[in-house]
Design an enzyme around this catalytic site. Sequence first.
Site, mmCIF file in Angstrom:
data_model
loop_
_atom_site.group_PDB
_atom_site.id
_atom_site.type_symbol
_atom_site.label_atom_id
_atom_site.label_comp_id
_atom_site.label_asym_id
_atom_site.label_seq_id
_atom_site.Cartn_x
_atom_site.Cartn_y
_atom_site.Cartn_z
ATOM 1 N N TYR A 33 -64.284 13.613 -66.520
ATOM 2 C CA TYR A 33 -65.741 13.644 -66.458
ATOM 3 C C TYR A 33 -66.342 13.241 -67.790
ATOM 4 O O TYR A 33 -65.632 13.145 -68.797
ATOM 5 C CB TYR A 33 -66.239 15.035 -66.038
ATOM 6 C CG TYR A 33 -66.122 16.106 -67.103
ATOM 7 C CD1 TYR A 33 -64.891 16.641 -67.453
ATOM 8 C CD2 TYR A 33 -67.247 16.578 -67.763
ATOM 9 C CE1 TYR A 33 -64.784 17.622 -68.423
ATOM 10 C CE2 TYR A 33 -67.152 17.565 -68.734
ATOM 11 C CZ TYR A 33 -65.918 18.084 -69.061
ATOM 12 O OH TYR A 33 -65.823 19.048 -70.022
ATOM 13 N N ARG A 52 -64.971 6.692 -74.010
ATOM 14 C CA ARG A 52 -64.073 7.852 -73.871
ATOM 15 C C ARG A 52 -63.670 8.037 -72.406
ATOM 16 O O ARG A 52 -62.529 8.400 -72.106
ATOM 17 C CB ARG A 52 -64.749 9.111 -74.405
ATOM 18 C CG ARG A 52 -63.823 10.321 -74.362
ATOM 19 C CD ARG A 52 -64.430 11.525 -75.029
ATOM 20 N NE ARG A 52 -65.631 11.966 -74.345
ATOM 21 C CZ ARG A 52 -66.456 12.913 -74.804
ATOM 22 N NH1 ARG A 52 -66.209 13.504 -75.962
ATOM 23 N NH2 ARG A 52 -67.516 13.260 -74.119
ATOM 24 N N ARG A 100 -52.607 17.102 -49.499
ATOM 25 C CA ARG A 100 -52.234 17.808 -50.722
ATOM 26 C C ARG A 100 -50.740 17.710 -51.017
ATOM 27 O O ARG A 100 -49.908 18.171 -50.237
ATOM 28 C CB ARG A 100 -52.631 19.285 -50.614
ATOM 29 C CG ARG A 100 -52.490 20.020 -51.937
ATOM 30 C CD ARG A 100 -52.908 21.482 -51.827
ATOM 31 N NE ARG A 100 -52.879 22.111 -53.139
ATOM 32 C CZ ARG A 100 -51.758 22.492 -53.745
ATOM 33 N NH1 ARG A 100 -50.595 22.356 -53.157
ATOM 34 N NH2 ARG A 100 -51.806 23.037 -54.953
ATOM 35 N N HIS A 102 -48.327 17.215 -54.931
ATOM 36 C CA HIS A 102 -48.548 17.063 -56.374
ATOM 37 C C HIS A 102 -48.470 15.624 -56.896
ATOM 38 O O HIS A 102 -49.332 15.214 -57.664
ATOM 39 C CB HIS A 102 -47.586 17.960 -57.156
ATOM 40 C CG HIS A 102 -47.958 19.406 -57.108
ATOM 41 N ND1 HIS A 102 -47.922 20.146 -55.954
ATOM 42 C CD2 HIS A 102 -48.377 20.251 -58.075
ATOM 43 C CE1 HIS A 102 -48.308 21.396 -56.205
ATOM 44 N NE2 HIS A 102 -48.589 21.483 -57.487
ATOM 45 N N LYS A 149 -60.631 14.249 -71.385
ATOM 46 C CA LYS A 149 -61.776 15.019 -70.859
ATOM 47 C C LYS A 149 -61.568 15.248 -69.366
ATOM 48 O O LYS A 149 -62.188 14.609 -68.514
ATOM 49 C CB LYS A 149 -63.096 14.307 -71.165
ATOM 50 C CG LYS A 149 -64.292 15.251 -71.077
ATOM 51 C CD LYS A 149 -65.499 14.674 -71.768
ATOM 52 C CE LYS A 149 -66.767 15.458 -71.510
ATOM 53 N NZ LYS A 149 -66.804 16.800 -72.107
ATOM 54 N N GLU A 182 -61.134 23.984 -81.595
ATOM 55 C CA GLU A 182 -62.515 23.605 -81.263
ATOM 56 C C GLU A 182 -63.111 24.701 -80.389
ATOM 57 O O GLU A 182 -62.446 25.688 -80.067
ATOM 58 C CB GLU A 182 -62.544 22.263 -80.525
ATOM 59 C CG GLU A 182 -61.831 22.301 -79.189
ATOM 60 C CD GLU A 182 -61.840 20.977 -78.434
ATOM 61 O OE1 GLU A 182 -62.754 20.152 -78.637
ATOM 62 O OE2 GLU A 182 -60.914 20.779 -77.619
ATOM 63 N N LEU A 207 -60.805 17.639 -78.117
ATOM 64 C CA LEU A 207 -61.511 16.521 -77.494
ATOM 65 C C LEU A 207 -62.153 15.679 -78.602
ATOM 66 O O LEU A 207 -62.764 16.244 -79.519
ATOM 67 C CB LEU A 207 -62.611 17.063 -76.577
ATOM 68 C CG LEU A 207 -63.307 15.967 -75.764
ATOM 69 C CD1 LEU A 207 -62.429 15.539 -74.599
ATOM 70 C CD2 LEU A 207 -64.650 16.452 -75.235
HETATM 71 N N1 PLP Z 1 -64.881 19.969 -77.084
HETATM 72 C C1 PLP Z 1 -64.865 20.330 -75.790
HETATM 73 C C2 PLP Z 1 -63.715 21.129 -75.269
HETATM 74 C C3 PLP Z 1 -65.919 19.936 -74.929
HETATM 75 O O1 PLP Z 1 -65.893 20.288 -73.630
HETATM 76 C C4 PLP Z 1 -66.990 19.199 -75.462
HETATM 77 C C5 PLP Z 1 -68.113 18.772 -74.604
HETATM 78 O O2 PLP Z 1 -68.199 19.067 -73.456
HETATM 79 C C6 PLP Z 1 -66.977 18.871 -76.822
HETATM 80 C C7 PLP Z 1 -65.899 19.258 -77.606
HETATM 81 C C8 PLP Z 1 -68.094 18.057 -77.426
HETATM 82 O O3 PLP Z 1 -67.983 16.722 -77.028
HETATM 83 P P1 PLP Z 1 -69.272 15.780 -76.932
HETATM 84 O O4 PLP Z 1 -69.866 15.762 -78.315
HETATM 85 O O5 PLP Z 1 -68.729 14.471 -76.533
HETATM 86 O O6 PLP Z 1 -70.179 16.410 -75.935
#
Ligand code: PLP
Length: 286
Positions: A33, A52, A100, A102, A149, A182, A207
């Site tokens: 997403y 991304r 379904r 895997h 993501k 993070e 991320l």
């Molecule tokens: N880290 C995580 C785990 C996130 O889910 C997000 C945003 O949803 C971010 C960092 C920040 O990323 P962005 O600046 O692209 O929104």
Amino acid sequence: MSRIVYVNGRYLPQAQARVHIDDRGYQFGDGVYEVCAIRGGMLIDEAPHLKRLERSLGELRIAWPVGVEQLRHVMRETVRRNRVENGLVYVQITRGVARRDHPFPAGNVKPSLVVTARSLAIENYDRWAETGVAAMTLPETRWARCDIKSTSLLANVLAKQQAREAGAFEAWFVDREGLVTEGASTNAWIVDAEGVLRTRRLDHAILPGVTRGEIIPLCRQHGIAFEERAFSVESAKSAREAFVTSASAGVIPVVSIDGGKIGDAKPGPVARALRAAYWGSRQGIG
Ligand code: PLP
């Protein structure tokens, strides 16, 4: 006005929109997403978000459901149909619908695409930027590819809920070495005791936040000493400043971690300057 969502080629009132129960996003979280902020009806940092998305799709070997230009059009059209001035647009692509099992489905299964847009009360973010917010630390419980993501967000969901129940805005994950990776939905930053702004370097543990990537050149422009270097929970707790970044929040100062004050428990000059510079460089808002 009922919300309009885009699902696999059609714009529908939200109440009529459906995805199949065999969608692999629903069954396995087998999808990716993106979230782009909307300010003044404009998509913010669209190009790096799409870049991304392309990377996330590539890492999971999911094909584009439509061409990038068409997706750009659908994102704009969804924003327009929902009359979103300030808010976000959400894009989700899953591996598609198959019985379904895997392994990846055999044959030509078309990936599913859902695009939604909604307004956000951005005054809440402005208020949090004024007061600062609380963070709490939690052991890292996510998988080893947090750079993708993916819609598989269970550990993030549980961490965020734990933070909410503790009265904190964000949960900061901490790896086995005691270093902050993070936040559950944000990147984490501190201005350390020496006055150096730090955030973890990009690797599989975090991320690659688009906002993070856009803030780094602003540090250079504003003469802010910056290093891509992980920091421990202890250095965060004795930092001069801390803050988080994300597309929906921009830059939000963190003024307490695990109940302990950061600096004088007020948003610091670096977070304030970067918040102003970030929104300011995106059409003079903020
Ligand atoms: N880290 C995580 C785990 C996130 O889910 C997000 C945003 O949803 C971010 C960092 C920040 O990323 P962005 O600046 O692209 O929104």
